[in-house]
Motif scaffolding. Structure first.
Motif, mmCIF file in Angstrom:
data_model
loop_
_atom_site.group_PDB
_atom_site.id
_atom_site.type_symbol
_atom_site.label_atom_id
_atom_site.label_comp_id
_atom_site.label_asym_id
_atom_site.label_seq_id
_atom_site.Cartn_x
_atom_site.Cartn_y
_atom_site.Cartn_z
ATOM 1 N N PHE A 52 0.830 -1.206 0.000
ATOM 2 C CA PHE A 52 0.000 0.000 0.000
ATOM 3 C C PHE A 52 0.860 1.249 0.000
ATOM 4 O O PHE A 52 0.513 2.267 0.559
ATOM 5 C CB PHE A 52 -0.939 -0.033 1.201
ATOM 6 C CG PHE A 52 -1.699 -1.318 1.286
ATOM 7 C CD1 PHE A 52 -2.609 -1.640 0.303
ATOM 8 C CD2 PHE A 52 -1.490 -2.210 2.308
ATOM 9 C CE1 PHE A 52 -3.308 -2.833 0.344
ATOM 10 C CE2 PHE A 52 -2.187 -3.401 2.361
ATOM 11 C CZ PHE A 52 -3.096 -3.718 1.378
ATOM 12 N N VAL A 70 -8.608 2.425 -2.610
ATOM 13 C CA VAL A 70 -8.075 1.434 -1.678
ATOM 14 C C VAL A 70 -7.732 2.081 -0.340
ATOM 15 O O VAL A 70 -8.207 1.677 0.712
ATOM 16 C CB VAL A 70 -6.845 0.737 -2.277
ATOM 17 C CG1 VAL A 70 -6.205 -0.179 -1.256
ATOM 18 C CG2 VAL A 70 -7.236 -0.045 -3.506
ATOM 19 N N ARG A 119 -10.750 -6.312 -7.256
ATOM 20 C CA ARG A 119 -9.375 -6.194 -6.771
ATOM 21 C C ARG A 119 -9.252 -4.963 -5.876
ATOM 22 O O ARG A 119 -8.670 -5.013 -4.797
ATOM 23 C CB ARG A 119 -8.416 -6.072 -7.948
ATOM 24 C CG ARG A 119 -6.946 -6.015 -7.565
ATOM 25 C CD ARG A 119 -6.072 -5.884 -8.774
ATOM 26 N NE ARG A 119 -6.401 -4.726 -9.582
ATOM 27 C CZ ARG A 119 -6.067 -3.465 -9.263
ATOM 28 N NH1 ARG A 119 -5.398 -3.213 -8.168
ATOM 29 N NH2 ARG A 119 -6.404 -2.467 -10.054
ATOM 30 N N LYS A 120 -9.857 -3.853 -6.338
ATOM 31 C CA LYS A 120 -9.768 -2.633 -5.536
ATOM 32 C C LYS A 120 -10.461 -2.806 -4.195
ATOM 33 O O LYS A 120 -9.953 -2.404 -3.158
ATOM 34 C CB LYS A 120 -10.386 -1.467 -6.306
ATOM 35 C CG LYS A 120 -9.441 -0.942 -7.344
ATOM 36 C CD LYS A 120 -9.922 0.360 -7.939
ATOM 37 C CE LYS A 120 -9.011 0.784 -9.077
ATOM 38 N NZ LYS A 120 -9.740 1.195 -10.255
ATOM 39 N N ARG A 134 -10.951 -5.601 -2.607
ATOM 40 C CA ARG A 134 -10.191 -6.521 -1.747
ATOM 41 C C ARG A 134 -9.006 -5.790 -1.125
ATOM 42 O O ARG A 134 -8.762 -5.887 0.085
ATOM 43 C CB ARG A 134 -9.706 -7.714 -2.563
ATOM 44 C CG ARG A 134 -8.958 -8.757 -1.744
ATOM 45 C CD ARG A 134 -8.608 -9.971 -2.565
ATOM 46 N NE ARG A 134 -7.936 -9.640 -3.802
ATOM 47 C CZ ARG A 134 -6.693 -9.190 -3.885
ATOM 48 N NH1 ARG A 134 -5.974 -9.031 -2.796
ATOM 49 N NH2 ARG A 134 -6.148 -8.905 -5.047
ATOM 50 N N GLU A 135 -8.304 -5.033 -1.962
ATOM 51 C CA GLU A 135 -7.151 -4.315 -1.424
ATOM 52 C C GLU A 135 -7.589 -3.297 -0.373
ATOM 53 O O GLU A 135 -6.912 -3.109 0.633
ATOM 54 C CB GLU A 135 -6.397 -3.619 -2.555
ATOM 55 C CG GLU A 135 -5.617 -4.602 -3.393
ATOM 56 C CD GLU A 135 -4.860 -3.935 -4.515
ATOM 57 O OE1 GLU A 135 -5.024 -2.718 -4.686
ATOM 58 O OE2 GLU A 135 -4.128 -4.643 -5.215
ATOM 59 N N HIS A 136 -8.744 -2.688 -0.631
ATOM 60 C CA HIS A 136 -9.243 -1.735 0.359
ATOM 61 C C HIS A 136 -9.523 -2.442 1.688
ATOM 62 O O HIS A 136 -9.177 -1.938 2.763
ATOM 63 C CB HIS A 136 -10.513 -1.076 -0.161
ATOM 64 C CG HIS A 136 -11.179 -0.210 0.846
ATOM 65 N ND1 HIS A 136 -10.637 0.984 1.266
ATOM 66 C CD2 HIS A 136 -12.320 -0.378 1.545
ATOM 67 C CE1 HIS A 136 -11.430 1.514 2.165
ATOM 68 N NE2 HIS A 136 -12.452 0.712 2.359
#
Lengths: 698, 698
Positions: free
Chosen positions: A326, A342, B663-664, B666-668
């Motif tokens: 990140f 994110v 994906r965004k 999940r990353e968040h």
């Protein structure tokens, strides 16, 4: 910015514009900015990074930069220590870092350090007292880590609101969330940012590394001084060079014992091909076959073993648990300001589809064009080869004998030049694709270069092996490639820079012990920038390709490579220590995308060796004697190939990529770093409850 | 345990041994144990799980178990609610869970729930008030999740010191850190633990699922009622069935238009093979070739699309961020007590090398033996085939005509029986290997079964295709396999259980509305245990194999499979709703190891289809007319195959496994769950500092 700067103003601007303050490395001079933080008591400040300013930068701009570097992170600064160098109007700033900034960044980067009980644990700032040496930064962090942290903090500087930089024209204003360092660079205010050498440490390192006749490299010291990404390259070079011993021995044995090979080599060197002269007393298994089978096994085993070694190195160097996911976008990234979905931070955003479009419409065609140039070169080579052969048949003189080698040599030179041009093109293409993460940038760049490299270096060999099916030509070609490429590499990589350094740059750079510290620092800036390890890795990869894909037709490949690498280790070490500026090196957990490239090659080696095995003249004879039709032989080969690939896949799955003890350690680190946070929250909550509910106990 | 129990003693044991307390689901009855915790105020308790005790278990043992279930986790209990059922000496305990236990377990399992702003976030207990519906457990968690949490807590019960269980002989003592639930089961105290059906919800679900003529399945309700691992199976079945439409249409078209195929089908059904009767008016591309190319594309595209669908389902169901890595060992795991090097907890340990030894010396030979049995069966089949053919030539009667099919049918039956036996053997072997994690256990079990299944179902087909190179025989074999296997499956899976249920079990189980609640719960225990989805997945995998590997020789494959699956969806739904007990189902993020199995098949399909393409009679003719030698044709095929595999690998790498927006998300989720903890620590520390340093402000 004046808010942030005003607190520190007394430190340097009040100290006068022209105070000649000798920058001493052993104590905190009066000119180091001070960061307001409760924990930074340290006896000495080690100069870590030098920032070189543009020539026209005025003292007020310099003062502003120093203030930003020194301001606390809350105020939008980097929380580092800055020293104005010789005087406030000079063009350098020397930067160092206080203890608490280093420790916080250590946690942020996810570095592991030695815990009180001797195990490695992910460093946690709130638990800092339980880590070994956490009060002595020079023991706790390596020099490379400290310098990378300084760069990391500087690159992470973002404007907290729109502001004007003092001493610069109005066109040079910073907008909210702009990357300060990158903007200053584009305004020409900052020319250069590079880490400083530590002469004593460098001297010790170079003595242990390449001055003597030592066999082993001091890898831990390399990691300590140059950082883990450099250390991983040298570790792999080391590991790979040692693992060349078995194939080299095998190659020597085969060359010694096998009359056939010697005969063929003589043929291939003397030019005309006249195979099929075979005796009957020969053993049933030829050196060719032996080497093909050995290559397949060797390439698999070497890569599996390296993965295990790599993970134990990563544990040793504390990079098993890096938190790069990140991270802030890389400095070169640009786009419209927006909220990152994110992290929720305001930062430049660039739509995915636009990047995909750029890749599809620009990158792919350009890469295709270069691949076309490779094919064109190959066709020219064949044409020239035919012409020369024709000429030789007509003239048959010593000159035409020499001319026979010209096409090969020319083609190799063309190939190398094309590779150099392509590297620049690939760099700009990837820059244009505008990747957000440094890792994505590196991966796309490497992928581009790798596709080209495979094509450029191996297309001809594959063409000869699979279409022409001409083993003697393959052998001749491989031999000339090995010798010429390595000569070119050694010359371009070492000899030229050495000569330039010794006879052109050095006379301007003589320095004595009495020179002021600033002068010495400034001198380091005159060295050329370290070009990175890209070319080195490519070189190793091509070597590995020659060896694992084609070495069965030229058993001496491994011997030549071994000799080359023994000098390569020393020359690379000399290069990085003496001929270039010290590079920044981010902490790395492995070789990254190169690991994959090597593994792909080791897969292709199965296909290639199966095929070359099939081409082996001895095997062809055997099958003919056994009365098998060529179709059946081919079927058998295809079956064997599929089974071998299957076995390779199963082996790759079955052999764990990290030794069992490393897996346990890694899981322990992950578990405890997660658990530590949870427990802290719970413990603190309990305490807080106790405090709030029973105020009398305070 | 008496310490832990004494607090709650007043709740039930003082309540008397013979209190006839009707278990009402709508309110907290007097007999639910109470867990001391500040947050569990809930109007109604839903009975979740039924624990069935052995017949000889005395009331004091039952009381002890109820106490353990109800005791707080600090005291070594499960912090659940327990109800003694009809009376204190009955043989059932009904278990439910209070809000705080459910919430804590939700965080521990890493489930994601809807945050205040409508996004999914990893649930955090300390931030519970910001999650939607977190005060209403029936909305917040699904029924399946609640029940799994109860099982998770019960399975996690460990003795905190050596202790004797009241009412049991001295031989039945618990040692420190023993798994209580597993020990009680081995002592015969606990016979069964199963989740309870909710009749109203079940009725709604079955109406929406299989009663009408609906096309779509209510997947969200399935997830809600049966849990995500079951829902993933039905989602895949659904997705796969729909994706059978294109190949089915293509197959029908080919069969309709292509005279050749019809001719060949007639031939294959009427027995004697007489190919090479080809007209000249045929199109240059045969159905065979079309189908082969289509199969390769189809299998790749379907698996890539499924991965993307799977990840969006996983987001929808909140299982994107499961934390199963540092879980307690699975209940069946045993070993000597020791300190786990990863978590530092005291628990049974089992050395890795011993497990490897067991695998190498026991599992591998036994699996090999079964593979040998498969080959033996294949050889017997060929022998019988030859005998029958011989007989038919001699007699040429209707009987011998029928006999012609006997070897195939017998072999298929043998194959199916062997598979059933092997499944039990694989289970015990994996049990013997003593894996620590549930996932490792499942992976090893599945791997064993998969290797065998590949061999068992496909060995003959591969043998016919690659060695005999006999397309008509392959077609005949495939047709009979498809029809016979599916008949057998439908009969064994649905008809027999249905008949057993309707005519043998049901008469003993008639229940009226007036039956006491306990009786209804008890009745659910008489249903057989749900056998799991293993067999269902295997069936789908074999289907997928037939279709993607061999369907080009029998274009109607997809049509048959489509018909089969349309009934399969309904029969599987009926089965899980009516014929079996409700299963526990752990939260799952995808199909797990099955995903890999399907992908491997889709790789093999490239090899297989390339080969079958080569065998295509039309193509053979074309090459002969074109004057290519068979060696060159084969070379071309090998080249095409390698290129196709390369393209497939590149496609698999290029097509992201999850849609961009997932994906965004999940990353968040990952970012904020990490960040939330960090910020909590910092915030709390700041507060704590403020409190401690400025006590006057409190």
């Amino acid at each position: 910015m004046s808010e942030a700067g005003s607190d520190e103003a007394g430190g340097d601007s009040a100290g006068g514009e022209k105070v000649q303050s000798k920058l001493s490395a052993a104590s905190i001079g009066p000119d180091w900015t001070k960061v307001r933080c409760p924990c930074c008591v340290s006896d000495r400040v080690e100069p870590l990074v030098l920032v070189k300013l543009g020539e026209k930068v005025g003292p007020e701009t310099k003062r502003w930069i120093i203030r930003v570097i020194g301001a606390s992170q809350k105020d939008g600064g980097a929380a580092l220590l800055a020293h104005p160098g010789e005087d406030a109007s000079g063009d350098i700033i020397v930067v160092s870092a206080p203890r608490c900034t280093l420790l916080r960044a250590t946690e942020e980067l996810g570095l592991c350090k030695i815990y009180r009980n001797g195990d490695m644990e992910a460093f946690s700032y709130s638990d800092r007292d339980n880590f070994k040496d956490s009060d002595n930064m020079e023991e706790f962090l390596t020099l490379a880590e400290c310098q990378y942290i300084v760069k990391y903090e500087l690159d992470g500087l973002r404007a907290q609101r729109d502001l004007r930089i003092p001493g610069l024209p109005d066109s040079c204003t910073l907008h909210n969330r702009d990357n300060i360092w990158q903007k200053l660079r584009s305004f020409g205010v900052i020319v250069d940012t590079f880490p400083l050498h530590n002469p004593d440490k460098l001297k010790n390192l170079s003595e242990a590394w390449y001055s003597g006749n030592q066999l082993a490299q001091p890898l831990d010291s390399v990691n300590e001084y140059f950082g883990s990404s450099v250390a991983f390259y040298f570790s792999f070079l080391d590991f790979y060079t040692w693992s060349l011993l078995p194939p080299a021995l095998l190659g020597l044995t085969i060359t010694y014992f096998s009359g056939e090979v010697q005969k063929e080599m003589v043929e291939s060197v003397s030019g005309p091909r006249a195979t099929d002269i075979e005796g009957d007393s020969e053993p049933p298994v030829s050196g060719h076959m032996l080497q093909a089978v050995f290559s397949m096994l060797w390439s698999t085993v070497v890569m599996e073993l390296w993965k295990r070694r790599s993970s134990s190195l990563s544990y040793r160097w504390g990079t098993l648990h890096l938190a790069e996911r990140f991270a802030e976008p890389r400095p070169g990234f640009h786009g419209d300001l927006g909220v990152n979905p994110v992290t929720g931070r305001v930062e430049p955003l660039f739509p995915e589809w636009q990047r995909d479009l750029r890749m599809a419409l620009v990158s792919v065609p350009v890469v295709g064009l270069f691949l076309g140039l490779v094919v064109l070169g190959m066709m020219c080579f064949y044409w020239a080869e035919a012409q020369v052969q024709h000429l030789h048949n007509d003239w048959d003189s010593l000159l035409s004998q020499t001319l026979l080698y010209m096409p090969s040599v020319l083609h190799i030179v063309y190939t190398n030049m094309l590779a150099t041009v392509y590297k620049t093109v690939a760099q700009s293409l990837t820059e244009y694709e505008n990747h957000r993460e440094e890792s994505a940038f590196q991966n796309h760049l490497t992928a581009k270069v790798l596709v080209f490299t495979f094509f450029n270096y191996f297309a001809v060999l594959f063409h000869i092996a699979f279409f022409k099916q001409d083993v003697p030509l393959l052998r001749k070609r491989l031999a000339s490639l090995l010798i010429v490429t390595q000569l070119i590499n050694q010359v371009t990589e070492v000899v030229i820079p050495f000569l330039v350094d010794r006879f052109i740059s050095a006379p301007h750079r003589t320095q004595s012990e009495d020179d002021p510290q600033e002068e010495k620092f400034r001198n380091q800036g005159t060295l050329p920038t370290f070009p990175g390890l890209f070319a080195e890795y490519i070189e190793l990869l091509v070597q590995f390709g020659y060896l694992s894909l084609f070495s069965c037709v030229f058993p001496l490949t491994a011997v030549l490579l071994l000799l080359n690498n023994l000098t390569e280790i020393r020359s690379d070490a000399y290069k990085i220590c003496k001929l270039f500026r010290k590079p920044f090196s981010p902490p790395a957990a492995n070789m990254g995308v190169w690991q994959i490239a090597f593994e792909v090659l080791s897969f292709v080696s199965v296909v290639s060796n199966c095929w070359l095995l099939l081409l082996s003249p001895r095997l062809q004879d055997m099958f003919q004697e056994g009365g098998m039709s060529s179709t059946n032989v081919l079927l058998l080969a295809v079956l064997v190939e599929h089974v071998l690939i299957l076995i390779k896949v199963i082996m790759a799955v079955l052999i764990p990529d990290e030794p069992d003890w490393i897996r346990k350690k890694r899981e322990h680190i992950e578990y405890s770093s997660m658990q530590a946070l949870r427990q802290q929250v719970q413990l603190i909550l309990l305490h807080a409850l106790a405090v709030f509910h029973v105020p009398s106990s305070v």
